[in-house]
Design a protein around this motif. Structure first.
Motif, PDB file in Angstrom:
ATOM      1  N   THR A   1       0.948  -1.364  -0.129  1.00  0.00           N
ATOM      2  CA  THR A   1       0.189  -0.035  -0.016  1.00  0.00           C
ATOM      3  C   THR A   1       0.933   1.250   0.238  1.00  0.00           C
ATOM      4  O   THR A   1       1.865   1.594   0.784  1.00  0.00           O
TER       5      THR A   1
ATOM      6  N   SER B   1      -1.826  -1.184  -3.783  1.00  0.00           N
ATOM      7  CA  SER B   1      -2.730   0.011  -3.777  1.00  0.00           C
ATOM      8  C   SER B   1      -2.031   1.138  -3.401  1.00  0.00           C
ATOM      9  O   SER B   1      -0.992   1.366  -2.792  1.00  0.00           O
TER      10      SER B   1
ATOM     11  N   GLN C   1      -3.493   4.643  -1.173  1.00  0.00           N
ATOM     12  CA  GLN C   1      -4.369   5.329  -0.549  1.00  0.00           C
ATOM     13  C   GLN C   1      -3.927   6.758  -0.393  1.00  0.00           C
ATOM     14  O   GLN C   1      -2.624   7.101   0.011  1.00  0.00           O
TER      15      GLN C   1
END
Length: 424
Positions: A316, A337, A339
């Protein structure tokens, strides 16, 4: 006998006329009674509607006072950092909605209440100002089935440290020209970086030949390098200032770490391709002129700009403020990912919807997602996962003891809330 029958007939005829008259009178009475009752009921209903309208308006006005009180408490208690403004306002709106829902106006009339929401007439629910923000809300008074709205604008004043960048555009302006290396650095470590020890406030310079840090912990002040920096084999580089680099390669060993306390400027590419364990963290903002190809732990506390394609994988990637990718962001093997605590803006050389469909399950954003491509723009596509509350990114604990870098802004200790405008 005939005379009696004739008399009875007269009486019978009179009785019939009297009965007809009685029926007519009764019908008229019923008719007018119905008219009068309908008029009374209609008037009563209208009076009830007027009373409910009146109460709903006053409930909305009560809501505006209540909202101002809660906003004042919020700006006094919550420190504002522009890098995390999307999280700040997200939590603010959530607080207002929950506080209004929990407030009881009258225990005997639970249907009487007020609601607080964003002004649905505007594209944005807030706009930043020099020392705070304008907040646009809708306060709705509710009395049974009657609702009355007041659109209100509040002026919020924040206490800032003077070290904040309002958004990614500010960071773009600041980072267009990289800081020049000092003419007389405290340490020229081009020959022996491992033996280079600098304290906070002291500058380190590396020449065009670059250097390698290996099996060592190195702490410096401001760090400037014209060559390639290799951080290898369990090395730990802590820069207690800003970092200005040509390019950097970080080995994927679990104990290899790079921490930059202030802003990071990369003229060349940042690369890590070994595995997902090495950590790279910036406690300010970061600019990558040649993009990023990084497969390990990665975090930026404020804003991030990548001028060339950015590639990530497996983990992440956390950005506390806004993120701008001028040539797209890509995830190796569709893993990992991103964020972001602010807004994400992405430019690509393809159809933006098609691009979004390929990465939609990789993105988490508190603010807005905007994708530009092939002359088209899409904003907040429906499949985007806008998370309710972004948890503290994994690098937050690393940066917790460091203040935001001092970049622009005068700072102001005066917090407060003013009701600027209200529209019924």
């Amino acid at each position: 006998m005939k005379r009696n029958r004739h008399f009875l007939k007269i009486i019978s005829n009179n009785n019939g006329a009297a009965l007809l008259m009685v029926l007519i009178v009764i019908s008229l009475i019923m008719f007018f009674s119905t008219v009068i009752m309908n008029s009374i009921l209609t008037q009563g209903k209208q009076n009830q509607i007027i009373a409910e309208d009146y109460r709903a308006v006053h409930l909305a006005e009560l809501g505006t006072d209540f909202t101002e009180m809660k906003l004042t408490e919020y700006v006094d208690e919550k420190d504002f950092e522009t890098a995390g403004k999307a999280i700040y306002f997200h939590n603010l709106f959530k607080m207002l909605s929950e506080e209004a829902a929990d407030f009881t106006v009258d225990d005997d009339y639970p249907e009487r209440k007020f609601l607080v929401s964003k002004d649905d007439r505007k594209n944005s629910s807030y706009e930043m100002t020099d020392d705070g923000a304008n907040l646009f809300l809708k306060v709705t008074g509710v009395d049974d089935e009657t609702e009355k709205d007041i659109y209100v604008t509040y002026r919020l004043r924040f206490a800032t440290s003077g070290g904040s960048l309002d958004d990614v555009d500010d960071w773009g302006s600041v980072s267009n020209e990289f800081p020049s290396p000092p003419e007389n650095p405290d340490y020229d470590c081009s020959e022996n970086l491992n033996g280079c020890k600098a304290e906070e406030g002291e500058t380190v310079y590396i020449g065009e030949d670059g250097a390698t840090i290996k099996n060592n912990e190195l702490t410096t002040g401001d760090f400037y390098s014209d060559g390639k920096i290799n951080v290898d084999s369990n090395a730990k580089l802590t820069i207690l200032g800003l970092g200005v680099f040509n390019e950097m390669y970080i080995d994927g060993n679990p104990h290899t770490q790079v921490l930059i306390r202030d802003h990071a400027y990369f003229e060349g590419q940042l690369v890590s391709k070994s595995n997902k364990h090495a950590a790279f963290n910036v406690c300010g903002s970061a600019r990558f002129k040649q993009g990023v190809d990084y497969l390990s732990q990665f975090g930026v506390r404020q804003h991030l700009i990548s001028d060339e394609p950015a590639y990530f994988d497996k983990v992440t990637v956390s950005v506390g403020g806004d993120a701008l990718f001028k040539q797209g962001i890509f995830f190796h093997k569709n893993k990992g990912s991103l964020q972001v605590g602010g807004d994400i803006t992405i430019h690509v050389n393809q159809d933006p919807q098609k691009y979004f469909n390929s990465i939609s399950n990789r993105l988490r954003v508190v603010g807005d997602l905007t994708i530009h491509g092939n002359g088209k723009t899409i904003v907040n596509p429906s499949r985007l996962q806008i998370i309710d509350q972004l948890k503290k990114p994994s690098f937050a604990s690393v940066c917790a003891n460091y203040p935001l870098p001092e970049t622009g802004g005068s700072g102001d200790g005066d917090t407060g809330v003013d009701l600027v405008d209200g529209e019924y």
